[in-house]
Write a protein that holds these residues in place. Sequence first.
Motif, PDB file in Angstrom:
ATOM      1  N   MET A 226      23.423  79.451  82.663  1.00 16.07           N
ATOM      2  CA  MET A 226      23.213  80.185  81.290  1.00 16.07           C
ATOM      3  C   MET A 226      24.650  80.112  80.326  1.00 16.07           C
ATOM      4  O   MET A 226      25.495  80.569  80.755  1.00 16.07           O
ATOM      5  N   VAL A 227      24.410  79.368  79.189  1.00 17.09           N
ATOM      6  CA  VAL A 227      25.498  79.595  78.137  1.00 17.09           C
ATOM      7  C   VAL A 227      24.935  80.318  76.922  1.00 17.09           C
ATOM      8  O   VAL A 227      24.160  79.833  76.259  1.00 17.09           O
ATOM      9  N   GLY A 228      25.684  81.639  77.069  1.00 15.36           N
ATOM     10  CA  GLY A 228      25.166  82.349  75.759  1.00 15.36           C
ATOM     11  C   GLY A 228      26.187  83.242  75.186  1.00 15.36           C
ATOM     12  O   GLY A 228      26.378  84.414  75.328  1.00 15.36           O
ATOM     13  N   PRO A 229      27.252  82.506  74.253  1.00 18.21           N
ATOM     14  CA  PRO A 229      28.057  83.206  73.431  1.00 18.21           C
ATOM     15  C   PRO A 229      27.805  84.301  72.376  1.00 18.21           C
ATOM     16  O   PRO A 229      26.425  83.894  71.907  1.00 18.21           O
ATOM     17  N   LEU A 254      26.970  82.369  84.701  1.00 18.45           N
ATOM     18  CA  LEU A 254      26.973  82.660  83.030  1.00 18.45           C
ATOM     19  C   LEU A 254      28.040  82.162  82.382  1.00 18.45           C
ATOM     20  O   LEU A 254      29.250  82.647  82.787  1.00 18.45           O
ATOM     21  N   PHE A 255      28.157  81.544  81.081  1.00 25.51           N
ATOM     22  CA  PHE A 255      29.102  81.331  80.357  1.00 25.51           C
ATOM     23  C   PHE A 255      28.948  82.266  79.172  1.00 25.51           C
ATOM     24  O   PHE A 255      28.186  81.948  78.350  1.00 25.51           O
ATOM     25  N   PHE A 256      29.799  82.974  78.774  1.00 23.35           N
ATOM     26  CA  PHE A 256      29.843  83.987  77.719  1.00 23.35           C
ATOM     27  C   PHE A 256      31.096  83.864  76.913  1.00 23.35           C
ATOM     28  O   PHE A 256      32.320  83.437  77.324  1.00 23.35           O
ATOM     29  N   GLY A 257      31.072  83.769  75.480  1.00 24.60           N
ATOM     30  CA  GLY A 257      32.094  83.673  74.906  1.00 24.60           C
ATOM     31  C   GLY A 257      32.016  84.447  73.289  1.00 24.60           C
ATOM     32  O   GLY A 257      31.034  84.955  72.943  1.00 24.60           O
ATOM     33  N   LEU A 280      24.914  87.799  89.800  1.00 20.58           N
ATOM     34  CA  LEU A 280      25.301  86.940  89.248  1.00 20.58           C
ATOM     35  C   LEU A 280      26.751  85.932  89.885  1.00 20.58           C
ATOM     36  O   LEU A 280      27.742  86.626  90.353  1.00 20.58           O
ATOM     37  N   THR A 281      26.373  84.835  90.319  1.00 20.62           N
ATOM     38  CA  THR A 281      27.254  84.025  91.029  1.00 20.62           C
ATOM     39  C   THR A 281      28.442  83.827  90.516  1.00 20.62           C
ATOM     40  O   THR A 281      29.562  84.171  91.102  1.00 20.62           O
ATOM     41  N   ARG A 282      28.637  83.450  89.335  1.00 24.43           N
ATOM     42  CA  ARG A 282      29.839  83.026  88.747  1.00 24.43           C
ATOM     43  C   ARG A 282      29.712  83.628  87.153  1.00 24.43           C
ATOM     44  O   ARG A 282      28.689  83.702  86.351  1.00 24.43           O
ATOM     45  N   LEU A 283      30.988  83.996  86.618  1.00 21.65           N
ATOM     46  CA  LEU A 283      30.980  84.506  85.124  1.00 21.65           C
ATOM     47  C   LEU A 283      32.047  83.869  84.763  1.00 21.65           C
ATOM     48  O   LEU A 283      33.368  84.058  85.119  1.00 21.65           O
ATOM     49  N   GLU A 284      32.079  83.009  83.739  1.00 23.09           N
ATOM     50  CA  GLU A 284      33.268  82.462  82.942  1.00 23.09           C
ATOM     51  C   GLU A 284      33.027  82.799  81.519  1.00 23.09           C
ATOM     52  O   GLU A 284      32.085  83.027  80.548  1.00 23.09           O
ATOM     53  N   ALA A 285      34.362  83.571  81.090  1.00 22.59           N
ATOM     54  CA  ALA A 285      34.194  83.948  79.614  1.00 22.59           C
ATOM     55  C   ALA A 285      35.380  83.441  78.817  1.00 22.59           C
ATOM     56  O   ALA A 285      36.495  83.128  79.214  1.00 22.59           O
ATOM     57  N   VAL A 320      20.485  77.413  77.043  1.00 25.37           N
ATOM     58  CA  VAL A 320      21.439  77.607  76.120  1.00 25.37           C
ATOM     59  C   VAL A 320      20.996  78.432  74.999  1.00 25.37           C
ATOM     60  O   VAL A 320      19.899  78.330  74.630  1.00 25.37           O
ATOM     61  N   CYS A 321      21.566  79.500  74.582  1.00 30.03           N
ATOM     62  CA  CYS A 321      21.103  80.552  73.470  1.00 30.03           C
ATOM     63  C   CYS A 321      22.316  80.751  72.533  1.00 30.03           C
ATOM     64  O   CYS A 321      23.270  81.329  72.870  1.00 30.03           O
ATOM     65  N   GLY A 322      21.833  80.810  71.354  1.00 29.40           N
ATOM     66  CA  GLY A 322      22.677  81.076  70.272  1.00 29.40           C
ATOM     67  C   GLY A 322      22.558  80.207  68.986  1.00 29.40           C
ATOM     68  O   GLY A 322      21.636  79.638  68.710  1.00 29.40           O
ATOM     69  N   ASP A 323      23.785  79.958  68.540  1.00 30.54           N
ATOM     70  CA  ASP A 323      23.995  79.249  67.235  1.00 30.54           C
ATOM     71  C   ASP A 323      23.717  77.927  67.217  1.00 30.54           C
ATOM     72  O   ASP A 323      24.207  76.899  68.097  1.00 30.54           O
ATOM     73  N   LYS A 324      22.733  77.437  66.433  1.00 29.62           N
ATOM     74  CA  LYS A 324      22.374  76.150  66.541  1.00 29.62           C
ATOM     75  C   LYS A 324      23.179  74.998  65.797  1.00 29.62           C
ATOM     76  O   LYS A 324      23.503  73.988  66.220  1.00 29.62           O
TER      77      LYS A 324
END
Length: 368
Positions: A226-229, A254-257, A280-285, A320-324
């Motif tokens: 999941m990529v959701g900044p 999850l990739f968060f930014g 949550l197996t992995r969390l990258e921020a 992917v969720c967020g800014d298009k």
Amino acid sequence: MSSQNSKNVNLNGASSNKETRHIELSLKGSNLSYVPGDCLGIIPENDPELVTSLLEEMKWDTEMAVTINKQGDTLPLKEALITHFEITLLTKKIVQQAAELTENEELKKLVSEENINQLKEYIDGRDLLDLLRDFGPWKASAVEIISLLRKMPPRLYSIASSITANPEEVHLTIGAVRYTARGRERKGVCSVLCAERLQEGDTLPVFIQQNKHFNLPESQDKDIIMVGPGTGIAPFRSFIQERAVNEATGRSWLFFGDQHSSSDFLYQNELEKYQKDGVLTRLEAAFSRDTTQKVYVQHKMLENSKELFEWLENGAYFYVCGDKQYMAKDVHNILINVIEKEGVMTREAAEAYLNDMQKQGRYQRDVY
């Protein structure tokens, strides 16, 4: 249906440039239900202060009855402007029609064929109050000007909760939109309503909008990436909650930014607890303002390209969720880079790989 507000907190720290609201609404008695990935539609109201400024500018009678639909229903003018009409956005059509209601030469020039680009530029970021101030005196009645306006459209927000984990509740993650333009403070109609004017116990008119192309895999053992900044985190909070309740065996990453880790790590405690519990197996921020070189989610994807490709090869679903405009494009391109590099294939083959994932429903986007 209406839904009652039971919680409204700012997720950002005091030093943040942002204000992101976590809002919890009760669905008790509404018979509304949803699945992770769905959106909640809110029918907002305009800022009463903006409406008052409009009425004062035009010296209109607040109690005058105006027709609001083809059925001939009426409301007092002030109430109609607050609850029914869109007043914060202009369209070419509105400005063109308004030009017939004034002697103002500048406006007539603005709507002429050869000035189409100036008209586009004018509309951008301006509202009805700007238009009425800029091009008076108006020879039109309130009724004529109101007849130019569109009905208030609902605002859609990705749902940030799982109904399985939170029965009869729906949670939202909403970024408050505020900026100053042309000497006036501007406010997002729905986001600032939720941030400032929504008190505990207030109700909002809401509905569920299904999002058929943004759902968890049917099988609980599939991996998800999941990529959701920023507020893009919302549907992934619902995905993670749902998988926690269902004790899914599939891994999740999850990739968060956002800007600063100290003030903008939305839902940090929750996410870290999910990670500790193995949900949550992995969390990258990635925090873009914490370093001289800006770091975004797509950089974190590149750093982890080997594992990322291994997950994809293993059948992982990628969301992917967020800014298009910027983020989703960058993530798309980086994803192709990762597949090309780690899969040792040509650019065309990498693009075909991603298209294939999309056909299988394994590459899903909720972008706005």
